[in-house]
Design a protein around this motif. Structure first.
Motif, PDB file in Angstrom:
ATOM      1  N   HIS A  10       0.675  -1.136   0.004  1.00 55.22           N
ATOM      2  CA  HIS A  10       0.116   0.002   0.099  1.00 55.22           C
ATOM      3  C   HIS A  10       0.943   1.270   0.072  1.00 55.22           C
ATOM      4  CE1 HIS A  10      -3.051   2.739   2.369  1.00 55.22           C
ATOM      5  NE2 HIS A  10      -3.092   2.841   0.954  1.00 55.22           N
ATOM      6  N   PHE A  11       0.817   1.999  -1.076  1.00 56.84           N
ATOM      7  CA  PHE A  11       1.418   3.290  -1.088  1.00 56.84           C
ATOM      8  C   PHE A  11       0.677   4.625  -0.918  1.00 56.84           C
ATOM      9  CE2 PHE A  11       1.048   1.934  -5.270  1.00 56.84           C
ATOM     10  CZ  PHE A  11       0.702   2.885  -6.150  1.00 56.84           C
ATOM     11  N   LYS A  12       1.197   5.557  -0.550  1.00 54.52           N
ATOM     12  CA  LYS A  12       0.426   6.793  -0.308  1.00 54.52           C
ATOM     13  C   LYS A  12       1.085   8.103  -0.917  1.00 54.52           C
ATOM     14  CE  LYS A  12      -2.150   5.695   3.940  1.00 54.52           C
ATOM     15  NZ  LYS A  12      -2.201   6.116   5.343  1.00 54.52           N
ATOM     16  N   GLY A  13       0.553   8.803  -1.416  1.00 52.97           N
ATOM     17  CA  GLY A  13       1.541  10.021  -2.053  1.00 52.97           C
ATOM     18  C   GLY A  13       0.817  10.253  -3.390  1.00 52.97           C
ATOM     19  N   TRP A  14       0.603  11.412  -3.752  1.00 55.94           N
ATOM     20  CA  TRP A  14      -0.152  11.927  -5.164  1.00 55.94           C
ATOM     21  C   TRP A  14       1.085  11.544  -6.230  1.00 55.94           C
ATOM     22  CZ3 TRP A  14       0.043  14.985  -9.342  1.00 55.94           C
ATOM     23  CH2 TRP A  14      -1.181  15.158  -9.976  1.00 55.94           C
ATOM     24  N   ILE A  15       0.607  10.811  -7.158  1.00 58.68           N
ATOM     25  CA  ILE A  15       1.214  10.964  -8.415  1.00 58.68           C
ATOM     26  C   ILE A  15       0.590  11.460  -9.547  1.00 58.68           C
ATOM     27  CG2 ILE A  15       2.164   8.539  -7.600  1.00 58.68           C
ATOM     28  CD1 ILE A  15       0.086   7.048  -9.300  1.00 58.68           C
ATOM     29  N   ASP A  16       1.125  12.111 -10.476  1.00 57.08           N
ATOM     30  CA  ASP A  16       0.611  12.697 -11.622  1.00 57.08           C
ATOM     31  C   ASP A  16       0.416  12.146 -12.837  1.00 57.08           C
ATOM     32  OD1 ASP A  16       3.279  12.656 -12.371  1.00 57.08           O
ATOM     33  OD2 ASP A  16       3.562  14.977 -12.422  1.00 57.08           O
ATOM     34  N   SER A  17       0.835  10.895 -12.799  1.00 59.04           N
ATOM     35  CA  SER A  17       0.818  10.084 -14.106  1.00 59.04           C
ATOM     36  C   SER A  17       0.674   8.430 -13.554  1.00 59.04           C
ATOM     37  CB  SER A  17       1.877  10.469 -15.035  1.00 59.04           C
ATOM     38  OG  SER A  17       2.122   9.257 -15.965  1.00 59.04           O
ATOM     39  N   LEU A  18       0.053   7.693 -14.563  1.00 56.57           N
ATOM     40  CA  LEU A  18       0.217   6.451 -14.074  1.00 56.57           C
ATOM     41  C   LEU A  18       1.595   5.733 -14.731  1.00 56.57           C
ATOM     42  CD1 LEU A  18      -3.449   5.206 -14.757  1.00 56.57           C
ATOM     43  CD2 LEU A  18      -2.322   5.613 -12.717  1.00 56.57           C
ATOM     44  N   GLU A  19       2.125   6.535 -15.475  1.00 55.15           N
ATOM     45  CA  GLU A  19       3.462   5.655 -16.286  1.00 55.15           C
ATOM     46  C   GLU A  19       4.429   5.189 -15.045  1.00 55.15           C
ATOM     47  OE1 GLU A  19       5.828   4.177 -18.980  1.00 55.15           O
ATOM     48  OE2 GLU A  19       3.604   4.940 -19.263  1.00 55.15           O
ATOM     49  N   PRO A  20       4.652   6.030 -13.872  1.00 55.92           N
ATOM     50  CA  PRO A  20       5.653   5.390 -13.039  1.00 55.92           C
ATOM     51  C   PRO A  20       5.105   3.970 -12.523  1.00 55.92           C
ATOM     52  CG  PRO A  20       5.260   7.566 -12.657  1.00 55.92           C
ATOM     53  CD  PRO A  20       4.113   7.420 -13.793  1.00 55.92           C
ATOM     54  N   ILE A  21       3.795   3.854 -12.211  1.00 63.05           N
ATOM     55  CA  ILE A  21       3.319   2.572 -11.623  1.00 63.05           C
ATOM     56  C   ILE A  21       3.619   1.603 -12.620  1.00 63.05           C
ATOM     57  CG2 ILE A  21       0.924   2.892 -11.953  1.00 63.05           C
ATOM     58  CD1 ILE A  21       2.431   1.473  -8.856  1.00 63.05           C
ATOM     59  N   HIS A  22       3.316   1.809 -13.764  1.00 64.54           N
ATOM     60  CA  HIS A  22       3.405   0.845 -14.957  1.00 64.54           C
ATOM     61  C   HIS A  22       4.754   0.569 -15.299  1.00 64.54           C
ATOM     62  CE1 HIS A  22      -0.620   1.662 -17.049  1.00 64.54           C
ATOM     63  NE2 HIS A  22      -0.829   1.509 -15.691  1.00 64.54           N
ATOM     64  N   ASP A  48      -8.112   9.793  -7.408  1.00 69.51           N
ATOM     65  CA  ASP A  48      -7.424  11.026  -7.526  1.00 69.51           C
ATOM     66  C   ASP A  48      -5.861  10.655  -7.321  1.00 69.51           C
ATOM     67  OD1 ASP A  48      -7.064   9.822  -5.000  1.00 69.51           O
ATOM     68  OD2 ASP A  48      -7.954  11.804  -3.835  1.00 69.51           O
ATOM     69  N   CYS A  49      -5.454   9.472  -7.641  1.00 66.30           N
ATOM     70  CA  CYS A  49      -4.269   9.086  -7.764  1.00 66.30           C
ATOM     71  C   CYS A  49      -3.440   9.407  -6.323  1.00 66.30           C
ATOM     72  CB  CYS A  49      -3.462  10.014  -8.772  1.00 66.30           C
ATOM     73  SG  CYS A  49      -3.694   9.365 -10.537  1.00 66.30           S
ATOM     74  N   SER A  50      -4.185   9.590  -5.010  1.00 64.51           N
ATOM     75  CA  SER A  50      -3.651   9.671  -3.786  1.00 64.51           C
ATOM     76  C   SER A  50      -2.949   8.446  -3.428  1.00 64.51           C
ATOM     77  CB  SER A  50      -4.583  10.243  -2.925  1.00 64.51           C
ATOM     78  OG  SER A  50      -5.766   9.413  -2.681  1.00 64.51           O
ATOM     79  N   HIS A  51      -3.532   7.246  -3.704  1.00 62.40           N
ATOM     80  CA  HIS A  51      -2.936   6.207  -3.154  1.00 62.40           C
ATOM     81  C   HIS A  51      -3.102   5.141  -3.921  1.00 62.40           C
ATOM     82  CE1 HIS A  51      -6.945   5.967  -1.623  1.00 62.40           C
ATOM     83  NE2 HIS A  51      -6.580   4.768  -1.464  1.00 62.40           N
ATOM     84  N   GLY A  52      -2.303   3.637  -3.659  1.00 65.52           N
ATOM     85  CA  GLY A  52      -2.531   2.569  -4.547  1.00 65.52           C
ATOM     86  C   GLY A  52      -2.075   1.255  -3.796  1.00 65.52           C
ATOM     87  N   TYR A  53      -2.360   0.391  -4.560  1.00 60.61           N
ATOM     88  CA  TYR A  53      -1.862  -1.063  -3.884  1.00 60.61           C
ATOM     89  C   TYR A  53      -1.243  -1.823  -5.144  1.00 60.61           C
ATOM     90  CZ  TYR A  53      -5.491   0.052  -0.275  1.00 60.61           C
ATOM     91  OH  TYR A  53      -6.184   0.941   0.608  1.00 60.61           O
ATOM     92  N   ILE A  54      -0.458  -2.826  -4.873  1.00 59.31           N
ATOM     93  CA  ILE A  54       0.111  -3.732  -5.594  1.00 59.31           C
ATOM     94  C   ILE A  54       0.036  -4.872  -4.898  1.00 59.31           C
ATOM     95  CG2 ILE A  54       1.992  -4.354  -7.173  1.00 59.31           C
ATOM     96  CD1 ILE A  54       3.389  -1.521  -6.518  1.00 59.31           C
ATOM     97  N   PHE A  55      -0.361  -6.002  -5.641  1.00 64.01           N
ATOM     98  CA  PHE A  55      -0.926  -7.258  -5.423  1.00 64.01           C
ATOM     99  C   PHE A  55       0.060  -8.403  -5.763  1.00 64.01           C
ATOM    100  CE2 PHE A  55      -4.684  -4.627  -5.673  1.00 64.01           C
ATOM    101  CZ  PHE A  55      -5.063  -4.753  -4.360  1.00 64.01           C
ATOM    102  N   PHE A  56       0.515  -9.174  -4.662  1.00 63.70           N
ATOM    103  CA  PHE A  56       1.563 -10.541  -4.960  1.00 63.70           C
ATOM    104  C   PHE A  56       1.033 -11.683  -4.183  1.00 63.70           C
ATOM    105  CE2 PHE A  56       3.819  -6.539  -4.942  1.00 63.70           C
ATOM    106  CZ  PHE A  56       4.778  -6.772  -5.894  1.00 63.70           C
ATOM    107  N   ALA A  75      12.101   2.302  -5.487  1.00 64.69           N
ATOM    108  CA  ALA A  75      10.867   3.326  -6.314  1.00 64.69           C
ATOM    109  C   ALA A  75      10.409   4.385  -5.781  1.00 64.69           C
ATOM    110  CB  ALA A  75       9.478   2.159  -6.311  1.00 64.69           C
ATOM    111  N   ASP A  76      10.722   5.379  -6.433  1.00 62.86           N
ATOM    112  CA  ASP A  76      10.697   6.729  -6.027  1.00 62.86           C
ATOM    113  C   ASP A  76       9.209   7.152  -5.729  1.00 62.86           C
ATOM    114  OD1 ASP A  76      13.367   7.631  -6.299  1.00 62.86           O
ATOM    115  OD2 ASP A  76      13.155   8.147  -8.145  1.00 62.86           O
ATOM    116  N   LEU A  77       8.152   6.622  -6.413  1.00 63.25           N
ATOM    117  CA  LEU A  77       6.734   6.869  -6.347  1.00 63.25           C
ATOM    118  C   LEU A  77       6.259   6.341  -5.125  1.00 63.25           C
ATOM    119  CD1 LEU A  77       4.258   5.065  -7.923  1.00 63.25           C
ATOM    120  CD2 LEU A  77       6.795   4.450  -8.633  1.00 63.25           C
ATOM    121  N   LEU A  78       6.810   5.350  -4.354  1.00 64.17           N
ATOM    122  CA  LEU A  78       6.281   4.535  -3.342  1.00 64.17           C
ATOM    123  C   LEU A  78       6.830   5.213  -2.166  1.00 64.17           C
ATOM    124  CD1 LEU A  78       6.892   0.901  -3.992  1.00 64.17           C
ATOM    125  CD2 LEU A  78       4.734   2.475  -4.615  1.00 64.17           C
TER     126      LEU A  78
END
Length: 97
Positions: A10-22, A48-56, A75-78
């Motif tokens: 689980h990561f928090k922090g606004w990202i301005d594009s989906l490219e970094p997570i991809h 709102d790109c304020s947080h997200g999840y990655i599942f393994f 990872a800078d965005l995390l």
């Protein structure tokens, strides 16, 4: 898949594009391709790109986490990130990155 263990990052922090997570998920997939430790099942990002999840998922969440940990830390965005390892029905380990 009920015998699989899991990791939810689980990561928090606004990202301005989906490219970094991809890019990050592609890097993680490359590490896990043809790897018996587990697989990356995908990610979710808030509208709102304020947080997200990655599942393994994998047979041993601890070993899987050790395999992906360095990538997640770099990872800078995390920012403000935690990983929740689900091991069986009773064990949950929360790790701040």
């Amino acid at each position: 898949m009920h015998d699989q263990q899991s990791i939810i990052v689980h990561f928090k922090g606004w990202i301005d594009s989906l490219e970094p997570i991809h890019r990050l998920t592609e890097q993680l997939r490359e590490v896990l391709d043809n790897n018996p430790l587990g697989l990356l099942d995908g990610h979710e990002i808030a509208m709102d790109c304020s947080h997200g999840y990655i599942f393994f998922y994998g047979p041993d969440a601890q070993l899987l986490f050790e395999e992906i940990k360095s990538i997640l830390i770099k990872a800078d965005l995390l920012k403000c990130t935690k990983a929740v390892l689900h091991q069986g029905t009773t064990t949950e380990i929360i790790i701040s990155l």
